[in-house]
Design an enzyme around this catalytic site. Structure first.
Site, mmCIF file in Angstrom:
data_model
loop_
_atom_site.group_PDB
_atom_site.id
_atom_site.type_symbol
_atom_site.label_atom_id
_atom_site.label_comp_id
_atom_site.label_asym_id
_atom_site.label_seq_id
_atom_site.Cartn_x
_atom_site.Cartn_y
_atom_site.Cartn_z
ATOM 1 N N CYS A 172 0.848 -1.200 0.000
ATOM 2 C CA CYS A 172 0.000 0.000 0.000
ATOM 3 C C CYS A 172 0.881 1.247 0.000
ATOM 4 O O CYS A 172 1.919 1.291 0.664
ATOM 5 C CB CYS A 172 -0.895 -0.014 1.226
ATOM 6 S SG CYS A 172 -1.748 1.541 1.551
ATOM 7 N N TYR B 178 -5.890 31.918 5.162
ATOM 8 C CA TYR B 178 -6.104 30.520 4.751
ATOM 9 C C TYR B 178 -6.974 29.841 5.821
ATOM 10 O O TYR B 178 -6.655 28.754 6.304
ATOM 11 C CB TYR B 178 -4.782 29.765 4.596
ATOM 12 C CG TYR B 178 -3.726 30.489 3.803
ATOM 13 C CD1 TYR B 178 -3.657 30.381 2.418
ATOM 14 C CD2 TYR B 178 -2.773 31.279 4.446
ATOM 15 C CE1 TYR B 178 -2.665 31.037 1.691
ATOM 16 C CE2 TYR B 178 -1.780 31.931 3.732
ATOM 17 C CZ TYR B 178 -1.731 31.815 2.354
ATOM 18 O OH TYR B 178 -0.751 32.462 1.643
ATOM 19 N N CYS C 242 2.967 22.705 6.497
ATOM 20 C CA CYS C 242 3.012 21.264 6.246
ATOM 21 C C CYS C 242 4.186 20.903 5.351
ATOM 22 O O CYS C 242 4.341 19.739 4.964
ATOM 23 C CB CYS C 242 1.702 20.786 5.612
ATOM 24 S SG CYS C 242 1.330 21.568 4.023
ATOM 25 N N GLU D 257 4.063 18.423 10.634
ATOM 26 C CA GLU D 257 3.494 19.780 10.676
ATOM 27 C C GLU D 257 4.367 20.635 11.603
ATOM 28 O O GLU D 257 4.951 20.124 12.557
ATOM 29 C CB GLU D 257 2.061 19.730 11.221
ATOM 30 C CG GLU D 257 1.223 20.937 10.902
ATOM 31 C CD GLU D 257 0.423 20.777 9.628
ATOM 32 O OE1 GLU D 257 -0.338 21.703 9.299
ATOM 33 O OE2 GLU D 257 0.558 19.732 8.955
ATOM 34 N N GLN E 281 -8.396 18.770 9.493
ATOM 35 C CA GLN E 281 -7.172 18.052 9.863
ATOM 36 C C GLN E 281 -7.471 16.566 10.044
ATOM 37 O O GLN E 281 -8.403 16.192 10.765
ATOM 38 C CB GLN E 281 -6.586 18.629 11.148
ATOM 39 C CG GLN E 281 -6.056 20.040 11.006
ATOM 40 C CD GLN E 281 -4.749 20.116 10.228
ATOM 41 O OE1 GLN E 281 -4.098 19.109 9.986
ATOM 42 N NE2 GLN E 281 -4.373 21.327 9.824
ATOM 43 N N ASP F 273 -1.560 29.718 7.361
ATOM 44 C CA ASP F 273 -1.525 28.261 7.218
ATOM 45 C C ASP F 273 -1.651 27.936 5.733
ATOM 46 O O ASP F 273 -2.681 27.454 5.266
ATOM 47 C CB ASP F 273 -2.661 27.625 8.026
ATOM 48 C CG ASP F 273 -2.630 26.103 7.976
ATOM 49 O OD1 ASP F 273 -1.619 25.539 7.519
ATOM 50 O OD2 ASP F 273 -3.640 25.477 8.374
ATOM 51 N N THR G 56 -10.936 26.311 11.548
ATOM 52 C CA THR G 56 -10.339 25.458 12.587
ATOM 53 C C THR G 56 -9.648 26.290 13.660
ATOM 54 O O THR G 56 -9.884 26.105 14.864
ATOM 55 C CB THR G 56 -9.344 24.467 11.962
ATOM 56 O OG1 THR G 56 -9.989 23.749 10.910
ATOM 57 C CG2 THR G 56 -8.844 23.489 13.010
#
Length: 417
Positions: A71, A284, A374, A408, A258, A347, A289
């Site tokens: 996978c 952003y 990220c 992160e 998230q 972000d 969130t």
């Protein structure tokens, strides 16, 4: 050719030197003795495609997932979790140029709140590593949890009963394409979204998922191989909910949230700890969130987001939580005077901050910036660009994605005196 894996690269692959060649080998650990028979060039890197671990490293552990090694989702399940965190801290520190510790995920299996499963003639599961045309057939996903077993079992029952055509990867044919499973880890609420080509979905479909809180049918009318589409119909609740601390968020099939709820709690807390003053701009802002969380803690929040649907969801989240936060549709590079805000939260996507926004930050010079990233590479580039006016006050990494090389980062920037 035989050699010993010396280290992990930034993508989490083992590195072995064979003569003058440096070969990157997936699913290996430092100390593994490997036979490498074939490799291919990926940009400037040689990646093994045919290899065997002939003598496992004592540092290895047994992966929990039966699909590990084929996978394409997880790359590091064979590495002890404490070593995964150490690897991410070293990688992050090296890439940004200063020491950054990484907060481990509170949960390392069953932590994902969303998985996108391809429904294809080659299998119902995830892409086989290194391919776009093949899939690994799975019964469940350990990083999502047991409910994935139930949903995928129900899907197979539906397919056996009604025999719909399945997606032919690469040919863009077939009716059933994806099933997306989302779960509120702190609420226990479950959403199932079937993504199809245009056609007719049997009326009995939702009966197979009567245990889910929300069942959606979405249609992908494009030629793109994507796991979302136009909502055709839904059964049960329109939205499910997730909760971070005392803040509740609404989840729609087409909204981003998230993917590790347990670590997302730490993420919003770490951001909140670095916010100063009273007035905050959340760039952003997505579904709110950070903005809704901060508004619930007394900050005056405005959010800007380019996606109108995300802005609508952010407004609904603010209303649901009874907080005073204003969200607007807008481009990151076209925001107003940043100097009126005590703290600006950014972000951005993996590409980082737009150059025009960087120039605007340097011109307006807001006192505090909290940068959520990220992508350590673009983070470092942006920090260098802002370095003439800002200093890094502190930084922390968070492992949002156990068993992968991703990490992160939250960085607090302070305007130089």
């Amino acid at each position: 050719m035989r050699g010993v894996i010396e280290k992990l690269d930034t993508e989490g692959m083992g590195v072995v030197r064979l003569g003058r060649k440096e070969i990157h080998v997936p699913f290996t650990a430092p100390g593994d003795v490997v036979d490498v028979r074939k490799w291919r060039r990926r940009k400037k890197t040689l990646v093994a495609t045919d290899f065997e671990v002939v003598e496992p490293s004592p540092a290895r552990i047994e992966p929990k997932c039966p699909y590990f090694g084929t996978c394409g989702g997880c790359l590091l399940q064979h590495i002890p979790y404490s070593e995964q965190v150490r690897f991410k801290s070293e990688k992050l520190s090296s890439m940004v140029g200063f020491d950054v510790g990484v907060i481990p995920s509170p949960v390392i299996y069953g932590h994902r709140n969303r998985i996108d499963v391809v429904i294809s003639t080659r299998g119902i599961g995830f892409r086989r590593r290194g391919t776009w045309w093949d899939a690994v057939d799975i019964e469940w996903c350990p990083v999502f949890g047991e409910s994935s077993r139930k949903v995928l079992g129900s899907l197979r029952e539906f397919i056996e009963d009604f025999r719909p055509s399945l997606y032919e990867i690469g040919r863009n044919t077939g009716f059933l394409r994806y099933i997306v499973i989302r779960e509120g880890k702190f609420t226990g609420e479950l959403m199932v979204n079937i993504v199809t080509a245009e056609g007719r979905l049997p009326e009995e479909f939702p009966d197979y998922f009567d245990y889910a809180d929300s069942v959606y049918w979405s249609i992908n009318r494009t030629k793109s191989d994507v796991s979302y589409g136009d909502v055709e119909r839904f059964w049960g609740r329109e939205l499910i909910r997730e909760r971070l601390d005392n803040v509740t968020y609404l989840i729609h099939p087409n909204s981003f949230f998230q993917t590790n709820s347990y670590q997302a709690v730490n993420l919003v807390r770490e951001v909140a700890e670095r916010v100063e003053g009273e007035r905050v701009l959340d760039l952003y802002s997505g579904v709110g969130t950070f903005g809704v969380y901060l508004a619930g803690r007394g900050f005056v929040v405005e959010g800007v987001e380019v996606n109108p649907f995300a802005v609508e969801m952010a407004r609904r989240n603010a209303e649901l939580n009874g907080v005073d936060a204003a969200f607007y549709v807008g481009e990151d590079r076209d925001v107003g005077d940043l100097s009126v805000y005590d703290t600006v939260i950014v972000d951005p996507p993996r590409a980082g901050l737009h150059p025009k926004l960087i120039r605007k930050i340097l011109k307006d010079r807001p006192e505090n910036i909290v940068y959520v990233s990220c992508n350590p590479k673009t983070l470092r580039e942006n920090l260098d660009s802002l370095g003439s006016a800002y200093t890094v006050e502190d930084a922390v990494g968070l492992d949002m994605f156990p068993h992968t090389p991703h990490v992160e980062t939250v960085v607090k920037l302070k305007l130089k005196v």
